[in-house]
Design a protein around this motif. Structure first.
Motif, PDB file in Angstrom:
ATOM      1  N   THR A  66      34.320 -74.610 -74.097  1.00  0.00           N
ATOM      2  CA  THR A  66      34.881 -73.820 -73.014  1.00  0.00           C
ATOM      3  C   THR A  66      35.574 -72.598 -73.611  1.00  0.00           C
ATOM      4  N   LEU A  67      35.739 -71.562 -72.797  1.00  0.00           N
ATOM      5  CA  LEU A  67      36.332 -70.328 -73.286  1.00  0.00           C
ATOM      6  C   LEU A  67      37.769 -70.536 -73.754  1.00  0.00           C
ATOM      7  N   ASP A  68      38.486 -71.477 -73.129  1.00  0.00           N
ATOM      8  CA  ASP A  68      39.878 -71.706 -73.542  1.00  0.00           C
ATOM      9  C   ASP A  68      39.981 -72.522 -74.830  1.00  0.00           C
ATOM     10  N   GLN A  69      38.847 -72.971 -75.357  1.00  0.00           N
ATOM     11  CA  GLN A  69      38.844 -73.686 -76.642  1.00  0.00           C
ATOM     12  C   GLN A  69      38.683 -72.740 -77.829  1.00  0.00           C
ATOM     13  N   VAL A  70      38.412 -71.468 -77.556  1.00  0.00           N
ATOM     14  CA  VAL A  70      38.128 -70.530 -78.637  1.00  0.00           C
ATOM     15  C   VAL A  70      39.035 -69.311 -78.540  1.00  0.00           C
ATOM     16  N   THR A  71      39.210 -68.643 -79.672  1.00  0.00           N
ATOM     17  CA  THR A  71      39.861 -67.334 -79.742  1.00  0.00           C
ATOM     18  C   THR A  71      38.784 -66.293 -79.952  1.00  0.00           C
ATOM     19  N   LEU A  72      38.790 -65.251 -79.132  1.00  0.00           N
ATOM     20  CA  LEU A  72      37.795 -64.199 -79.271  1.00  0.00           C
ATOM     21  C   LEU A  72      38.169 -63.274 -80.424  1.00  0.00           C
ATOM     22  N   LEU A  73      37.240 -63.103 -81.349  1.00  0.00           N
ATOM     23  CA  LEU A  73      37.391 -62.207 -82.475  1.00  0.00           C
ATOM     24  C   LEU A  73      36.633 -60.919 -82.187  1.00  0.00           C
ATOM     25  N   PRO A  74      36.850 -59.854 -82.974  1.00  0.00           N
ATOM     26  CA  PRO A  74      35.951 -58.704 -82.831  1.00  0.00           C
ATOM     27  C   PRO A  74      34.517 -59.198 -82.895  1.00  0.00           C
ATOM     28  N   PRO A  75      33.651 -58.796 -81.981  1.00  0.00           N
ATOM     29  CA  PRO A  75      32.327 -59.420 -81.886  1.00  0.00           C
ATOM     30  C   PRO A  75      31.421 -59.190 -83.078  1.00  0.00           C
ATOM     31  N   VAL A  76      31.789 -58.271 -83.956  1.00  0.00           N
ATOM     32  CA  VAL A  76      31.050 -58.047 -85.193  1.00  0.00           C
ATOM     33  C   VAL A  76      32.018 -57.470 -86.217  1.00  0.00           C
ATOM     34  N   VAL A  77      31.843 -57.851 -87.476  1.00  0.00           N
ATOM     35  CA  VAL A  77      32.523 -57.177 -88.578  1.00  0.00           C
ATOM     36  C   VAL A  77      31.484 -56.276 -89.225  1.00  0.00           C
ATOM     37  N   PRO A  78      31.563 -54.975 -88.996  1.00  0.00           N
ATOM     38  CA  PRO A  78      30.458 -54.086 -89.363  1.00  0.00           C
ATOM     39  C   PRO A  78      30.346 -53.840 -90.855  1.00  0.00           C
ATOM     40  N   PRO A  79      29.123 -53.785 -91.392  1.00  0.00           N
ATOM     41  CA  PRO A  79      28.945 -53.310 -92.759  1.00  0.00           C
ATOM     42  C   PRO A  79      29.483 -51.891 -92.928  1.00  0.00           C
ATOM     43  N   THR A  80      29.218 -51.043 -91.923  1.00  0.00           N
ATOM     44  CA  THR A  80      29.776 -49.689 -91.906  1.00  0.00           C
ATOM     45  C   THR A  80      30.273 -49.392 -90.500  1.00  0.00           C
ATOM     46  N   PHE A  81      31.458 -48.796 -90.435  1.00  0.00           N
ATOM     47  CA  PHE A  81      32.157 -48.523 -89.176  1.00  0.00           C
ATOM     48  C   PHE A  81      32.127 -47.008 -88.965  1.00  0.00           C
ATOM     49  N   TYR A  82      31.226 -46.558 -88.086  1.00  0.00           N
ATOM     50  CA  TYR A  82      31.099 -45.133 -87.786  1.00  0.00           C
ATOM     51  C   TYR A  82      31.905 -44.791 -86.533  1.00  0.00           C
ATOM     52  N   ALA A  83      32.424 -43.570 -86.491  1.00  0.00           N
ATOM     53  CA  ALA A  83      33.211 -43.136 -85.346  1.00  0.00           C
ATOM     54  C   ALA A  83      32.944 -41.670 -85.054  1.00  0.00           C
ATOM     55  N   VAL A  84      33.000 -41.330 -83.776  1.00  0.00           N
ATOM     56  CA  VAL A  84      32.705 -39.991 -83.280  1.00  0.00           C
ATOM     57  C   VAL A  84      33.991 -39.376 -82.727  1.00  0.00           C
ATOM     58  N   GLY A  85      34.162 -38.086 -82.894  1.00  0.00           N
ATOM     59  CA  GLY A  85      35.318 -37.403 -82.334  1.00  0.00           C
ATOM     60  C   GLY A  85      34.919 -36.213 -81.484  1.00  0.00           C
ATOM     61  N   TYR A  86      35.793 -35.850 -80.547  1.00  0.00           N
ATOM     62  CA  TYR A  86      35.589 -34.657 -79.704  1.00  0.00           C
ATOM     63  C   TYR A  86      34.208 -34.669 -79.052  1.00  0.00           C
ATOM     64  N   ASN A  87      33.900 -35.749 -78.349  1.00  0.00           N
ATOM     65  CA  ASN A  87      32.552 -35.903 -77.803  1.00  0.00           C
ATOM     66  C   ASN A  87      32.509 -35.835 -76.282  1.00  0.00           C
ATOM     67  N   TYR A  88      33.627 -35.445 -75.661  1.00  0.00           N
ATOM     68  CA  TYR A  88      33.674 -35.280 -74.209  1.00  0.00           C
ATOM     69  C   TYR A  88      34.285 -33.925 -73.891  1.00  0.00           C
ATOM     70  N   ALA A  89      33.827 -33.317 -72.788  1.00  0.00           N
ATOM     71  CA  ALA A  89      34.216 -31.946 -72.464  1.00  0.00           C
ATOM     72  C   ALA A  89      35.718 -31.788 -72.271  1.00  0.00           C
TER      73      ALA A  89
END
Length: 271
Positions: free
Chosen positions: A41-64
């Motif tokens: 059941t969901l209350d039996q577990v703790t939710l972790l980040p759904p993936v630990v990425p090999p590489t963590f990319y991020a984007v900036g200034y991508n909205y008007a």
């Protein structure tokens, strides 16, 4: 389909989440994971980040609106903003990741403004190198949600973003990976203590995820499990005691409380 990464006691792993509960698997979601036959059941577990990425990319200034804000601030300060003219990625640190429901910790020695940015996150599901736009689209395994926490005083004062963007707990991600959604038709809503503070069209980007994947893969091989955070169109102040929630319609809601780190002793500062 919804995929989670969970902890139950000393055990961590991936699972499918549906109306019946949590179905653990052996392996990882993008590589022929096999059901174990268990049901939690969901209350039996703790939710972790759904993936630990090999590489963590991020984007900036991508909205008007974000770009307009940056231009306004730069004009006021008499400087020229460094705005994107093509899809260029940056990097973040996996140590900053934390899961749904886990606290964002405001560092004890930080005195300035802490801000949240709700972001769409693409999870890569296959190796991509010099890919076409169609291959980029097929290469996305699914989508999750990120909260890009920033310590603005440090961001302005340090030579790099090493602590302003990458302090422990500054990158909540989750609650799961959703594989059956078109996020370009979604709405992103950021709430503070249940009150809407910002809302924008998730797909209203200057460059979309596939633009970034195509451009990045010209020079860098993308691998299964890599993540690409897609930027935000609004910033929201975070204060100790607040709970920040980022909802992207069709994916879910990522919520995290904000807590204060305890002051360090002189011995801890100078071991």
């Amino acid at each position: 389909m919804r995929w989670i990464r969970f902890r139950a006691g000393e055990r961590t792993g991936h699972a499918v989440l549906d109306d019946a509960g949590v179905h653990p698997v052996d392996g990882v979601p993008w590589d022929e994971a096999k059901a174990t036959g268990e049901l939690l059941t969901l209350d039996q577990v703790t939710l972790l980040p759904p993936v630990v990425p090999p590489t963590f990319y991020a984007v900036g200034y991508n909205y008007a609106d974000h770009v307009r804000h940056v231009r306004h601030v730069a004009e006021r300060m008499g400087t020229k903003p460094n705005l994107p003219e093509r899809p260029e990625v940056g990097y973040r640190a996996a140590n900053a990741l934390t899961g749904h429901g886990q606290p964002v910790v405001r560092p004890a020695d930080f005195t300035g403004l802490l801000e949240a940015e709700g972001e769409l996150v693409a999870v890569i599901g296959r190796q991509l190198r010099r890919c076409s736009r169609e291959e980029a689209r097929a290469g996305v395994f699914g989508w999750t949600i990120g909260n890009d926490v920033s310590a603005r005083e440090w961001q302005r004062g340090d030579r790099t973003f090493w602590r302003a963007k990458n302090s422990d707990t500054f990158k909540p991600m989750g609650p799961w990976i959703e594989t059956e959604v078109d996020p370009m038709a979604s709405t992103t809503t950021v709430s503070v203590n249940g009150v809407t503070a910002a809302e924008f069209a998730t797909g209203g980007m200057i460059f979309d995820p596939y633009d970034y994947i195509v451009e990045t893969s010209r020079y860098i091989t993308l691998h299964p499990g890599d993540v690409l955070w897609m930027g935000a169109d609004a910033t929201v102040a975070m204060n100790v005691g607040d709970t920040l929630s980022v909802e992207i319609s069709g994916i879910g809601v990522l919520s995290n409380p904000v807590v204060q780190e305890e002051p360090h002793s002189a011995a801890e500062e100078n071991p």
